[in-house]
Motif scaffolding. Structure first.
Motif, PDB file in Angstrom:
ATOM      1  N   LEU A  39       0.715  -1.274   0.035  1.00 39.26           N
ATOM      2  CA  LEU A  39       0.146  -0.110   0.106  1.00 39.26           C
ATOM      3  C   LEU A  39       0.911   1.277   0.026  1.00 39.26           C
ATOM      4  CD1 LEU A  39      -2.837   1.066   0.124  1.00 39.26           C
ATOM      5  CD2 LEU A  39      -2.689   1.045   2.790  1.00 39.26           C
ATOM      6  N   ASN A  40       2.093   1.249   0.723  1.00 37.57           N
ATOM      7  CA  ASN A  40       2.678   2.305   1.106  1.00 37.57           C
ATOM      8  C   ASN A  40       4.066   2.257   0.354  1.00 37.57           C
ATOM      9  OD1 ASN A  40       4.064   0.888   2.862  1.00 37.57           O
ATOM     10  ND2 ASN A  40       2.877   1.965   4.468  1.00 37.57           N
ATOM     11  N   GLY A  41       4.481   0.951   0.226  1.00 37.04           N
ATOM     12  CA  GLY A  41       5.929   0.613  -0.633  1.00 37.04           C
ATOM     13  C   GLY A  41       7.072   0.716   0.268  1.00 37.04           C
ATOM     14  N   ILE A  42       6.697   0.535   1.758  1.00 37.11           N
ATOM     15  CA  ILE A  42       7.741   0.517   2.692  1.00 37.11           C
ATOM     16  C   ILE A  42       7.587  -0.841   3.548  1.00 37.11           C
ATOM     17  CG2 ILE A  42       8.296   1.475   5.149  1.00 37.11           C
ATOM     18  CD1 ILE A  42       6.766   4.007   4.158  1.00 37.11           C
ATOM     19  N   LYS A  43       9.058  -1.334   3.913  1.00 31.88           N
ATOM     20  CA  LYS A  43       9.200  -2.477   4.550  1.00 31.88           C
ATOM     21  C   LYS A  43       9.066  -2.548   5.955  1.00 31.88           C
ATOM     22  CE  LYS A  43      12.640  -4.491   1.751  1.00 31.88           C
ATOM     23  NZ  LYS A  43      14.122  -4.963   1.606  1.00 31.88           N
ATOM     24  N   GLN A  44       7.743  -3.124   6.654  1.00 33.86           N
ATOM     25  CA  GLN A  44       7.513  -2.828   8.011  1.00 33.86           C
ATOM     26  C   GLN A  44       7.503  -4.057   8.679  1.00 33.86           C
ATOM     27  OE1 GLN A  44       3.522  -1.339   6.982  1.00 33.86           O
ATOM     28  NE2 GLN A  44       4.103   0.808   7.239  1.00 33.86           N
ATOM     29  N   ASP A  45       7.944  -3.895   9.905  1.00 37.93           N
ATOM     30  CA  ASP A  45       8.046  -5.175  11.100  1.00 37.93           C
ATOM     31  C   ASP A  45       6.502  -5.652  11.071  1.00 37.93           C
ATOM     32  OD1 ASP A  45      10.675  -4.505  11.125  1.00 37.93           O
ATOM     33  OD2 ASP A  45      10.647  -3.576  13.083  1.00 37.93           O
ATOM     34  N   LEU A  46       6.509  -6.891  11.309  1.00 42.25           N
ATOM     35  CA  LEU A  46       5.389  -7.605  11.765  1.00 42.25           C
ATOM     36  C   LEU A  46       5.479  -7.789  13.154  1.00 42.25           C
ATOM     37  CD1 LEU A  46       4.735 -10.418   8.900  1.00 42.25           C
ATOM     38  CD2 LEU A  46       4.029  -7.870   8.894  1.00 42.25           C
ATOM     39  N   PRO A  47       4.502  -7.458  14.105  1.00 43.06           N
ATOM     40  CA  PRO A  47       4.524  -7.500  15.442  1.00 43.06           C
ATOM     41  C   PRO A  47       4.527  -8.871  15.872  1.00 43.06           C
ATOM     42  CG  PRO A  47       2.314  -6.775  14.746  1.00 43.06           C
ATOM     43  CD  PRO A  47       3.105  -6.699  13.369  1.00 43.06           C
ATOM     44  N   ARG A  48       5.143  -9.049  17.031  1.00 45.95           N
ATOM     45  CA  ARG A  48       5.143 -10.188  17.708  1.00 45.95           C
ATOM     46  C   ARG A  48       4.226 -10.162  18.942  1.00 45.95           C
ATOM     47  NH1 ARG A  48       8.190 -14.319  16.556  1.00 45.95           N
ATOM     48  NH2 ARG A  48       9.785 -14.099  15.044  1.00 45.95           N
ATOM     49  N   GLY A  49       3.778 -11.032  19.584  1.00 48.54           N
ATOM     50  CA  GLY A  49       3.126 -10.978  20.792  1.00 48.54           C
ATOM     51  C   GLY A  49       1.619 -11.299  20.625  1.00 48.54           C
ATOM     52  N   LYS A  50       1.218 -11.313  19.446  1.00 47.45           N
ATOM     53  CA  LYS A  50      -0.377 -11.371  19.187  1.00 47.45           C
ATOM     54  C   LYS A  50      -0.265 -12.213  17.794  1.00 47.45           C
ATOM     55  CE  LYS A  50      -0.902  -7.174  16.318  1.00 47.45           C
ATOM     56  NZ  LYS A  50      -1.522  -5.999  16.393  1.00 47.45           N
ATOM     57  N   THR A  51      -1.739 -12.777  17.664  1.00 46.92           N
ATOM     58  CA  THR A  51      -2.002 -13.401  16.512  1.00 46.92           C
ATOM     59  C   THR A  51      -2.231 -12.642  15.196  1.00 46.92           C
ATOM     60  OG1 THR A  51      -3.027 -15.400  17.781  1.00 46.92           O
ATOM     61  CG2 THR A  51      -3.549 -15.208  15.392  1.00 46.92           C
ATOM     62  N   ALA A  54       0.993 -17.525  -7.667  1.00 46.58           N
ATOM     63  CA  ALA A  54       0.376 -16.804  -6.533  1.00 46.58           C
ATOM     64  C   ALA A  54       0.401 -17.208  -5.263  1.00 46.58           C
ATOM     65  CB  ALA A  54      -0.847 -15.949  -6.826  1.00 46.58           C
ATOM     66  N   TYR A  55      -0.327 -18.367  -5.109  1.00 38.83           N
ATOM     67  CA  TYR A  55      -0.908 -19.425  -4.117  1.00 38.83           C
ATOM     68  C   TYR A  55       0.413 -19.934  -3.335  1.00 38.83           C
ATOM     69  CZ  TYR A  55      -5.643 -18.411  -4.969  1.00 38.83           C
ATOM     70  OH  TYR A  55      -6.914 -17.953  -5.199  1.00 38.83           O
ATOM     71  N   VAL A  56       1.491 -20.348  -4.278  1.00 43.30           N
ATOM     72  CA  VAL A  56       2.732 -20.888  -3.775  1.00 43.30           C
ATOM     73  C   VAL A  56       3.579 -19.776  -3.159  1.00 43.30           C
ATOM     74  CG1 VAL A  56       4.804 -22.082  -4.357  1.00 43.30           C
ATOM     75  CG2 VAL A  56       2.812 -22.924  -5.282  1.00 43.30           C
ATOM     76  N   ALA A  57       3.967 -18.570  -3.628  1.00 44.44           N
ATOM     77  CA  ALA A  57       4.491 -17.577  -3.261  1.00 44.44           C
ATOM     78  C   ALA A  57       4.036 -17.225  -1.755  1.00 44.44           C
ATOM     79  CB  ALA A  57       4.688 -16.278  -4.233  1.00 44.44           C
ATOM     80  N   LEU A  58       2.873 -16.897  -1.604  1.00 43.21           N
ATOM     81  CA  LEU A  58       2.152 -16.632  -0.485  1.00 43.21           C
ATOM     82  C   LEU A  58       2.158 -17.713   0.618  1.00 43.21           C
ATOM     83  CD1 LEU A  58      -1.024 -14.700  -1.691  1.00 43.21           C
ATOM     84  CD2 LEU A  58       1.316 -13.703  -0.678  1.00 43.21           C
ATOM     85  N   ASP A  59       2.250 -19.075   0.288  1.00 43.29           N
ATOM     86  CA  ASP A  59       2.453 -20.035   1.120  1.00 43.29           C
ATOM     87  C   ASP A  59       3.846 -20.225   1.501  1.00 43.29           C
ATOM     88  OD1 ASP A  59       1.563 -22.790   2.163  1.00 43.29           O
ATOM     89  OD2 ASP A  59       3.431 -23.359   1.004  1.00 43.29           O
ATOM     90  N   ILE A  60       4.591 -19.585   0.917  1.00 38.79           N
ATOM     91  CA  ILE A  60       6.105 -19.638   1.281  1.00 38.79           C
ATOM     92  C   ILE A  60       6.328 -18.479   2.210  1.00 38.79           C
ATOM     93  CG2 ILE A  60       8.458 -18.910   0.617  1.00 38.79           C
ATOM     94  CD1 ILE A  60       7.945 -20.261  -2.264  1.00 38.79           C
ATOM     95  N   VAL A  61       5.830 -17.481   2.053  1.00 35.29           N
ATOM     96  CA  VAL A  61       5.606 -16.433   3.122  1.00 35.29           C
ATOM     97  C   VAL A  61       4.891 -16.771   4.371  1.00 35.29           C
ATOM     98  CG1 VAL A  61       4.770 -14.050   3.683  1.00 35.29           C
ATOM     99  CG2 VAL A  61       5.470 -14.673   1.219  1.00 35.29           C
ATOM    100  N   ARG A  62       3.943 -17.465   4.262  1.00 37.41           N
ATOM    101  CA  ARG A  62       3.259 -18.004   5.512  1.00 37.41           C
ATOM    102  C   ARG A  62       4.218 -19.021   6.285  1.00 37.41           C
ATOM    103  NH1 ARG A  62      -2.162 -21.604   5.435  1.00 37.41           N
ATOM    104  NH2 ARG A  62      -2.652 -21.650   7.718  1.00 37.41           N
ATOM    105  N   ARG A  63       4.760 -20.010   5.403  1.00 40.66           N
ATOM    106  CA  ARG A  63       5.672 -21.224   6.034  1.00 40.66           C
ATOM    107  C   ARG A  63       6.775 -20.283   6.920  1.00 40.66           C
ATOM    108  NH1 ARG A  63       5.141 -26.421   4.203  1.00 40.66           N
ATOM    109  NH2 ARG A  63       3.565 -26.697   2.912  1.00 40.66           N
ATOM    110  N   VAL A  64       7.343 -19.285   6.365  1.00 33.76           N
ATOM    111  CA  VAL A  64       8.669 -18.517   7.116  1.00 33.76           C
ATOM    112  C   VAL A  64       7.848 -17.975   8.024  1.00 33.76           C
ATOM    113  CG1 VAL A  64      10.207 -16.442   6.653  1.00 33.76           C
ATOM    114  CG2 VAL A  64       9.637 -18.027   4.776  1.00 33.76           C
ATOM    115  N   LEU A  65       6.876 -17.191   8.101  1.00 31.66           N
ATOM    116  CA  LEU A  65       6.379 -16.599   9.224  1.00 31.66           C
ATOM    117  C   LEU A  65       5.944 -17.689  10.365  1.00 31.66           C
ATOM    118  CD1 LEU A  65       3.792 -14.107   8.131  1.00 31.66           C
ATOM    119  CD2 LEU A  65       6.445 -13.498   8.583  1.00 31.66           C
TER     120      LEU A  65
END
Length: 585
Positions: free
Chosen positions: A49-61, A82-93
């Protein structure tokens, strides 16, 4: 009140989803994604949305909504990208210890589905649902074939008609929706929403303004349908306070999110889809949701996967330049495709072609060869075996320290790459460099059985490579299984094995001597017997012993006699197994 049919879940889909959810590789990653090797570092993701890398917060779902398919036909590899690419992101998280609740929206009410049902002479809601369920099941089959983790929940349009109607009514009550005078279609009023419209592609919004249709009943060319009236009972529609009709496309996802995540922004935290959905679909989602919830931050983080292109054009059914997932899998494996996706950023557009698949196949072969070489060390017990049996030279030399340092550095580099917007291409390069270092190191290793000082290090490296690949969704089980061999039972400390090999080689040597003696006699019968005996000795050397992991080399001694040497090589066992499989075909 609402009435209508077709929203029930057929038992076949329920059964499929249960099998899909309980698929071994999926459950292993969902239930055991966080293990002793998991990173606790913060992941930074690009917010599209803004083209900025942002930290994903911890401590919550992290709540996560992803747009699913419109189920009117089979999925193609552009969808798979698309689905494999997003699946890879999910697995890394998941691997980095994040808690995720992911919902996928399923568009099972749409003009394309209705057109498909009419072409098959299927009428009404029931006819549309026959088409939708058929291709929904095909979609889940494809996702399972591509080793994509299933979502935690699935929402269907047909099962959320009341929630969608309520969303539209609330928009009307707040002055953000109106009824068209000609068609009675309910439209979203972008003028009422104001200048906030166009956050994804403001230039495109301005360009479209010049193409406004003066004959349209819409107040503004940017307005979009929330509810479409349906008069004919032969066409899919639902009775409601808005009249008989069906939802427009964009409203469904907003209603799903309100139902599943509530009204307190961000709801959801993450929203994903293919890059082609940014405008107008995601733009319109933002407008209607932020108008209803009176917020400028409905979603905290937008995630868009790159497109698959062919000769510069997006792969799509409308252009008829696509390959279905099932057709793709007749020529390639899902593992090859995932490696192809790992070699490119999840957000990047990628050109598709056989040359790209060949590149991915070469990477896949290098991983296979690695496990063929070190497969036995996939068993963690060799950590204990190497340290508990203090036999042989345990001292590390400079080359041991160099390999260990390369291994430790690889871990740091891969972790850093993944934490920086899930940079899998960089992570893959570091993993391949580690494999190269291992291969160079092993060139000087003649018999791994006798060098127990290497066992813990090689076990750690083997497990790290396997854990990394499987953490990204690359199934290594067949590589590891085919290379498994117990190197301790055949080790230098198991003299019975060595003695048996020496006896077998002695018998082979006697047979060879006897064969040569008969051959020199130059008698007809003796010549035939000699060739038969020599064939047996060659079979022992070339087939029987390699199947036991023994490599034999013959050479002529100074006195003209034949001298043999042998070494234990575990990868020969896997090689013999592969040849046996090929011969059986």
């Amino acid at each position: 009140m609402l009435s209508g049919g077709g929203g029930g879940v057929c038992s076949g889909i329920k059964s499929l989803l249960r099998r899909y959810t309980l698929h071994e590789s999926c459950s292993r990653n969902l239930m055991g994604a966080i293990d002793d090797n998991s990173s606790t570092g913060t992941i930074r993701l690009m917010n599209s949305l803004n083209g900025i890398k942002q930290d994903l917060p911890r401590g919550k779902t992290l709540t996560w909504y992803t747009c699913g398919p419109t189920v009117y036909d089979h999925s193609h590899v552009g969808h798979a990208r698309a689905y494999v690419a997003l699946d890879i992101v999910r697995r890394v998280l998941l691997k980095h210890g994040y808690s995720i609740f992911q919902v996928m929206g399923m568009t099972d009410v749409d003009d394309k589905i209705i057109a498909k049902s009419k072409s098959e002479n299927l009428a009404g809601v029931e006819g549309s649902m026959i088409i939708a369920r058929r291709f929904e099941q095909a979609f889940f089959n494809d996702m399972q074939s591509m080793n994509i983790l299933p979502p935690d929940a699935i929402t269907r349009v047909s099962e959320h008609i009341p929630e969608i109607v309520k969303f539209i009514q609330d928009l009307r009550d707040k002055g953000y929706a109106y009824e068209g005078k000609k068609s009675s279609t309910i439209w979203f009023d972008t003028a009422a929403y104001g200048s906030r419209y166009g956050v994804f592609e403001p230039l495109r919004v301005q360009e479209d303004a010049s193409n406004e249709d003066q004959e349209s009943e819409k107040k503004n060319h940017r307005d979009f349908a929330l509810w479409k009236p349906v008069a004919s009972v032969s066409e899919a529609g639902w009775e409601s306070e808005l009249g008989r009709g069906r939802p427009g496309w964009h409203i469904e996802c907003s209603a799903f999110c309100r139902t599943m995540f509530g009204e307190e922004p961000p709801a959801p935290f993450l929203h994903s889809g293919g890059r082609d959905l940014k405008f107008p679909h995601h733009e319109n989602e933002i407008a209607q949701s932020q108008a209803l919830l009176n917020t400028d931050r409905w979603v905290s983080h937008w995630l868009h996967a790159g497109q698959l292109t062919i000769k510069g054009l997006k792969m799509s059914k409308s252009l008829k330049n696509y390959t279905s997932i099932q057709d793709f899998l007749t020529a390639h494996s899902s593992r090859t495709f995932r490696i192809f996706c790992l070699l490119h950023k999840y957000s990047a557009d990628v050109s598709y072609g056989e040359d790209r698949m060949e590149d991915a196949l070469a990477w896949e072969k290098s991983f296979e060869n690695f496990f063929r070489e070190l497969g036995p060390f996939a068993e963690k017990r060799y950590l204990q075996e190497g340290s508990s049996r203090m036999l042989g030279d345990l001292k590390w030399e400079a080359k041991h320290h160099a390999l260990n340092n390369a291994y430790l550095d690889c871990q740091l580099q891969i972790r850093s790459a993944l934490e920086d917007d899930v940079d899998t291409p960089t992570a893959m390069r570091h993993l391949k460099n580690l494999i190269r270092d291992v291969n160079v190191f092993l060139r000087d290793v003649t018999d791994i059985r006798k060098q127990r000082n290497l066992w813990p290090l090689l076990t750690n490296i083997t497990h790290y490579v396997q854990d990394s690949l499987e953490g990204w969704g690359v199934d290594c089980s067949d590589w590891v299984q085919s290379a498994k061999v117990d190197i301790t039972t055949n080790s230098h400390e198991a003299p019975a094995f060595d003695q048996a090999i020496e006896v077998l080689l002695a018998v082979r040597s006697e047979l060879r001597t006897l064969a040569i003696k008969h051959k020199k006699a130059k008698l007809k019968d003796d010549g035939a017997l000699a060739n038969e005996l020599l064939g047996i000795t060659d079979k022992i050397r070339d087939s029987l012993l390699p199947g036991m992991g023994v490599e034999v080399k013959d050479r002529q001694g100074q006195s003209g006699e034949m001298v043999h040497t042998w070494t234990f090589n575990p990868r020969l066992i896997a090689s013999q197994q592969d040849e046996a499989k090929t011969d059986s075909k």
